[in-house]
Design a protein around this motif. Structure first.
Motif: not given
Length: 381
Positions: A123, A163-164, A167
């Motif tokens: 991230d 990662a998106i 998160t």
């Protein structure tokens, strides 16, 4: 040659759609791992989320059975290839992970891994996880890696979107936790205002009755009636507050979903592995569901804070018209004959009170060095 990339991109698209369907962190992690293994046709896949203490806050695997996973033991530490991936934040593609100089072995029950592909999940500049696969299912010459450059590129695309998704899931859980905290703060403030006013009035009225009891018994009697009335009102305020303080998630999601969510959070927050199974359970009366939840929370607190357990397992299942909760840990245990001394420290008294208050029972099995099992049974409605 053109068919391969198209099928690969279609598989990536399916994986990304699957990740976007989940909001809970644990579900997102499982989807990422399963998608990566299927996408690259690997025998094993795993994803580790590092903590701040040299271990992993979460470690999710695909391709390993629950029995194998239990036999492997505690979560790995950040060492060897895993540490290199987290520290250097670059891809690792190896023909045989066992021959790498950084390899430090694995537990006896661990499956045998050979060719290996690993990628950090980032991230921005922060490495928030490590995704890796092993044992590509394909013909390969001795000493060569089955994973190709194209595999690495596909996994890189997946890692970026992972990662998106990860998160977003963390932000969702955090916002939900903040909402619950704000709601509890509001209720606590209202409870303080309402009940404090009643108790203040009750104290003044009781003082007035005490002053009048000798010189004006009739008026004193009236004041005492007022004391009784104010006490009843205060009790009603408290009862209403307790009802309102029943966990919001329990009302919205039910017992099994609420326990699963809370245990996922604990599994992320502690080095011990915390697992949950909920099978065949039907809705129970509200008081019984809350009692089960509170006992589970108390037992989990004991296991994670005091027992030194590496694994805590929680299960809730149907039994007749009721349900049975079991919380088992592999920690230090204690001597049940000393329960009178340990009971209050471990919250056993309050757990038994909660079980008895809804017509249920609580049993505790433990021994020094043998872990602890707490079982609560409720009869149903």
């Amino acid at each position: 040659m053109s068919q391969g990339p198209r099928s690969g991109l279609a598989a990536v698209s399916s994986a990304l759609l699957a990740m976007s369907r989940h909001l809970e962190v644990r579900d997102v992690l499982k989807t990422i791992v399963a998608s990566a293994r299927e996408l690259l046709d690997a025998q094993y896949a795993a994803l580790g989320v590092p903590d701040d203490h040299g271990g992993f806050a979460q470690f999710v695997v695909d391709g390993v059975s629950e029995e194998q996973w239990r036999a492997i033991g505690p979560l790995p530490r950040q060492h060897g290839i895993l540490a290199a991936m987290l520290r250097e934040a670059k891809a690792e593609r190896l023909a045989d992970v066992r021959k790498d100089p950084r390899f430090e072995g694995w537990p006896d029950a661990h499956p045998d891994l050979a060719d290996f592909l690993g990628l950090p999940i980032r991230d921005g500049e922060e490495v928030i996880g490590a995704l890796f696969l092993a044992n590509k299912r394909c013909p390969k010459p001795e000493g060569s890696c089955g994973f190709t450059q194209e595999d690495e590129e596909l996994l890189s695309i997946l890692a970026q979107h992972a990662a998106i998704a990860l998160t977003n899931a963390r932000l969702y859980e955090r916002s939900r936790e903040l909402t619950i905290a704000e709601e509890r703060s509001r209720l606590a403030h209202e409870l303080h205002d309402a009940v404090s006013q009643k108790l203040f009035s009750l104290r003044l009225t009781a003082q007035a009755a005490a002053a009048l009891v000798d010189r004006d018994p009739a008026r004193a009697k009236g004041e005492l009636h007022q004391v009784a009335s104010l006490a009843a009102e205060a009790a009603d305020e408290l009862r209403a507050a307790v009802v309102e303080l029943r966990p919001a998630a329990l009302e919205e999601d039910g017992l099994v979903a609420t326990l699963r969510t809370q245990i996922q959070v604990l599994d992320r927050a502690h080095t011990a592995r915390v697992t949950f199974t909920g099978t065949g359970l039907r809705a129970l009366p509200a008081a019984q569901e809350e009692a089960i939840l509170r006992v589970a929370q108390e037992a989990l607190h004991n296991a994670l804070r005091h027992s030194g357990a590496a694994h805590v397992d929680v299960s809730v299942r149907r039994r007749g018209c009721g349900a049975v909760l079991r919380v088992t840990d592999d920690g230090g245990g204690f001597d049940p004959t000393a329960v009178r001394r340990a009971g209050r420290h471990l919250g056993l008294v309050s757990m038994r009170d909660r079980a008895g208050g809804v017509g249920g029972s609580l049993t505790v099995e433990s021994a020094p060095g043998k872990g602890t099992t707490i079982e609560m049974e409720v009869p149903g409605g």
